[in-house]
Scaffold this motif. Structure first.
Motif, PDB file in Angstrom:
ATOM      1  N   ASP A  95      37.443  40.401  47.616  1.00  0.00           N
ATOM      2  CA  ASP A  95      37.987  38.671  47.331  1.00  0.00           C
ATOM      3  C   ASP A  95      36.499  38.062  46.802  1.00  0.00           C
ATOM      4  O   ASP A  95      36.693  37.390  45.608  1.00  0.00           O
ATOM      5  N   LEU A  96      35.453  38.347  47.060  1.00  0.00           N
ATOM      6  CA  LEU A  96      34.257  37.527  46.742  1.00  0.00           C
ATOM      7  C   LEU A  96      34.052  38.249  45.328  1.00  0.00           C
ATOM      8  O   LEU A  96      33.461  37.112  44.521  1.00  0.00           O
ATOM      9  N   ALA A  97      33.965  39.268  45.252  1.00  0.00           N
ATOM     10  CA  ALA A  97      33.666  39.898  43.754  1.00  0.00           C
ATOM     11  C   ALA A  97      34.383  39.378  42.682  1.00  0.00           C
ATOM     12  O   ALA A  97      34.024  38.922  41.629  1.00  0.00           O
ATOM     13  N   ARG A  98      36.022  39.342  43.025  1.00  0.00           N
ATOM     14  CA  ARG A  98      36.714  38.729  42.104  1.00  0.00           C
ATOM     15  C   ARG A  98      36.633  37.325  41.758  1.00  0.00           C
ATOM     16  O   ARG A  98      37.111  36.814  40.763  1.00  0.00           O
ATOM     17  N   ALA A  99      36.371  36.390  42.897  1.00  0.00           N
ATOM     18  CA  ALA A  99      36.116  35.042  42.619  1.00  0.00           C
ATOM     19  C   ALA A  99      34.980  34.782  41.661  1.00  0.00           C
ATOM     20  O   ALA A  99      35.020  34.022  40.802  1.00  0.00           O
ATOM     21  N   VAL A 100      33.786  35.483  41.955  1.00  0.00           N
ATOM     22  CA  VAL A 100      32.787  35.645  40.914  1.00  0.00           C
ATOM     23  C   VAL A 100      33.205  35.857  39.495  1.00  0.00           C
ATOM     24  O   VAL A 100      32.913  35.073  38.536  1.00  0.00           O
ATOM     25  N   ALA A 101      33.882  36.923  39.456  1.00  0.00           N
ATOM     26  CA  ALA A 101      34.273  37.389  38.022  1.00  0.00           C
ATOM     27  C   ALA A 101      35.447  36.412  37.513  1.00  0.00           C
ATOM     28  O   ALA A 101      35.289  36.080  36.061  1.00  0.00           O
ATOM     29  N   THR A 102      36.121  35.661  38.233  1.00  0.00           N
ATOM     30  CA  THR A 102      36.804  34.460  37.688  1.00  0.00           C
ATOM     31  C   THR A 102      35.999  33.332  37.136  1.00  0.00           C
ATOM     32  O   THR A 102      36.291  32.798  36.202  1.00  0.00           O
ATOM     33  N   GLU A 103      34.892  33.070  37.837  1.00  0.00           N
ATOM     34  CA  GLU A 103      33.982  31.992  37.493  1.00  0.00           C
ATOM     35  C   GLU A 103      33.172  32.278  36.014  1.00  0.00           C
ATOM     36  O   GLU A 103      32.856  31.879  35.175  1.00  0.00           O
ATOM     37  N   LEU A 104      32.968  33.653  36.068  1.00  0.00           N
ATOM     38  CA  LEU A 104      32.081  34.520  34.956  1.00  0.00           C
ATOM     39  C   LEU A 104      32.983  35.140  34.243  1.00  0.00           C
ATOM     40  O   LEU A 104      32.837  36.523  34.500  1.00  0.00           O
ATOM     41  N   PRO A 105      33.992  34.878  33.144  1.00  0.00           N
ATOM     42  CA  PRO A 105      34.817  35.678  32.565  1.00  0.00           C
ATOM     43  C   PRO A 105      34.012  36.656  31.797  1.00  0.00           C
ATOM     44  O   PRO A 105      32.941  36.594  31.064  1.00  0.00           O
ATOM     45  N   GLY A 106      34.679  37.760  31.538  1.00  0.00           N
ATOM     46  CA  GLY A 106      33.977  39.051  30.989  1.00  0.00           C
ATOM     47  C   GLY A 106      33.099  40.058  32.129  1.00  0.00           C
ATOM     48  O   GLY A 106      32.550  40.995  31.479  1.00  0.00           O
TER      49      GLY A 106
END
Length: 346
Positions: A251-262
């Motif tokens: 969940d943490l990894a995906r939250a970061v990816a949401t904030e930093l697209p790409g």
């Protein structure tokens, strides 16, 4: 009021100093630190310790008792502060986190210190399946660091005397600080996304971690300083965080990816189980400290880290070998002859 903060030059210290100076403008704030990481300033526009009235440099293993004269409150942050350092320096972890810390508590009680606030850790729950863990549940510390926190909690129960003692079992720290650490799971993920646009999760992503932003840690400490005994008793051990802050690593990894697209997220589905997995029940903290609950969301912590790293012009793809990893800093001191293997300044 005179407040002594041990470990004032670490990750939590800058946020705590700023908050206490604002909340208690007339208090005398004293810092005590051995300065292993004092030079690791990352986001500071001025030295955080400039808000203190006094700073004493010293080793907690040789704490000067006279420094406690007139002290009303001790906030004890000083520690070998994570599992990798505890594994590398196991004997030192016991000496600092347990023996020296217990000695400090005993000195405090003997010299009439009224309040002792101890930064403990939810990592003491270790491998904890089933429902979220409450304060009275059995403990399963898996590392030297976690065992040292258990030992200190137990010692405080015995040595409290007339002191009001609060042991804050903090969730895993995260967020931006003037002395940023990247050896924390969320901070690592954000740094990796900023520098490489990729996050590699070494586990299968299923382990649970409760998180708390470092600014919310400072808020909890402020509450503990002001806490009356009718809010939890003379000696209180309480999980510090929020029930909404329990996340799986994926969940943490995906939250970061949401904030930093790409940002690409890679999870090792074939990884062996990570035994350090625990959910924590923070209901007691919510009951006792309703006005001091964590307010920084996971997304806001990510945004703050992203902003802070961007302002630092951070781009180090090899940051896990840098001074932003606390163990790397200690080993660099040793390699250059500044510290001995038992972490005494040379």
């Amino acid at each position: 009021m005179r407040v002594l903060i041990t470990g004032s030059m670490g990750y939590v210290g800058p946020l705590l100093i700023h908050r206490l100076r604002k909340t208690f403008p007339n208090a005398e704030l004293i810092g005590f630190d051995t300065a292993f990481f004092a030079h690791n300033l990352t986001a500071a526009t001025k030295l955080p310790e400039s808000l203190l009235d006094r700073v004493h440099f010293g080793d907690i293993r040789n704490f000067p008792p006279d420094l406690l004269d007139g002290v009303d409150v001790i906030v004890h942050l000083a520690a070998i502060s994570n599992d990798p350092m505890g594994k590398e320096f196991e004997e030192v972890t016991e000496a600092i986190n347990e023996k020296a810390s217990v000695a400090l508590a005993q000195m405090a009680e003997q010299r009439g210190v009224a309040r002792f606030v101890f930064a403990s850790s939810c990592s003491i729950y270790g491998a904890a399946e089933g429902r979220p863990k409450r304060e009275n549940d059995s403990l399963n510390p898996l590392t030297a660091y976690a065992r040292s926190k258990v030992a200190m909690e137990n010692a405080l129960r015995i040595n409290a005397g007339a002191m009001t003692v609060t042991c804050l079992r903090f969730a895993t720290a995260c967020g931006m600080s003037d002395r940023l650490r990247l050896d924390l799971v969320l901070n690592d993920f954000v740094a990796s996304a900023v520098a490489t646009r990729e996050i590699t999760v070494l586990s299968d992503g299923t382990p649970w971690r409760p998180l708390i932003d470092v600014s919310d840690m400072a808020s909890a400490i402020e509450w503990a300083i002001k806490r009356d005994n009718d809010k939890g008793g003379q000696v209180l051990v309480v999980n510090a965080g929020t029930n909404a802050g329990n996340y799986q690593v994926s969940d943490l990894a995906r939250a970061v990816a949401t904030e930093l697209p790409g940002t690409r997220v890679s999870i090792n589905a074939a990884a062996p189980p990570d035994l350090r997995s625990y959910q924590v029940d923070f209901s007691l903290f919510a009951e006792l400290a309703p006005a001091s609950q964590p307010v920084v969301s996971l997304l806001q912590s990510v945004k703050n880290l992203h902003t802070g790293l961007t302002e630092m012009q951070f781009s180090d793809r090899e940051f896990r070998e840098s001074s932003l990893m606390r163990l790397k800093t200690l080993n660099a001191h040793i390699a250059h002859g500044r510290l001995s293997r038992d972490l005494h300044w040379q």
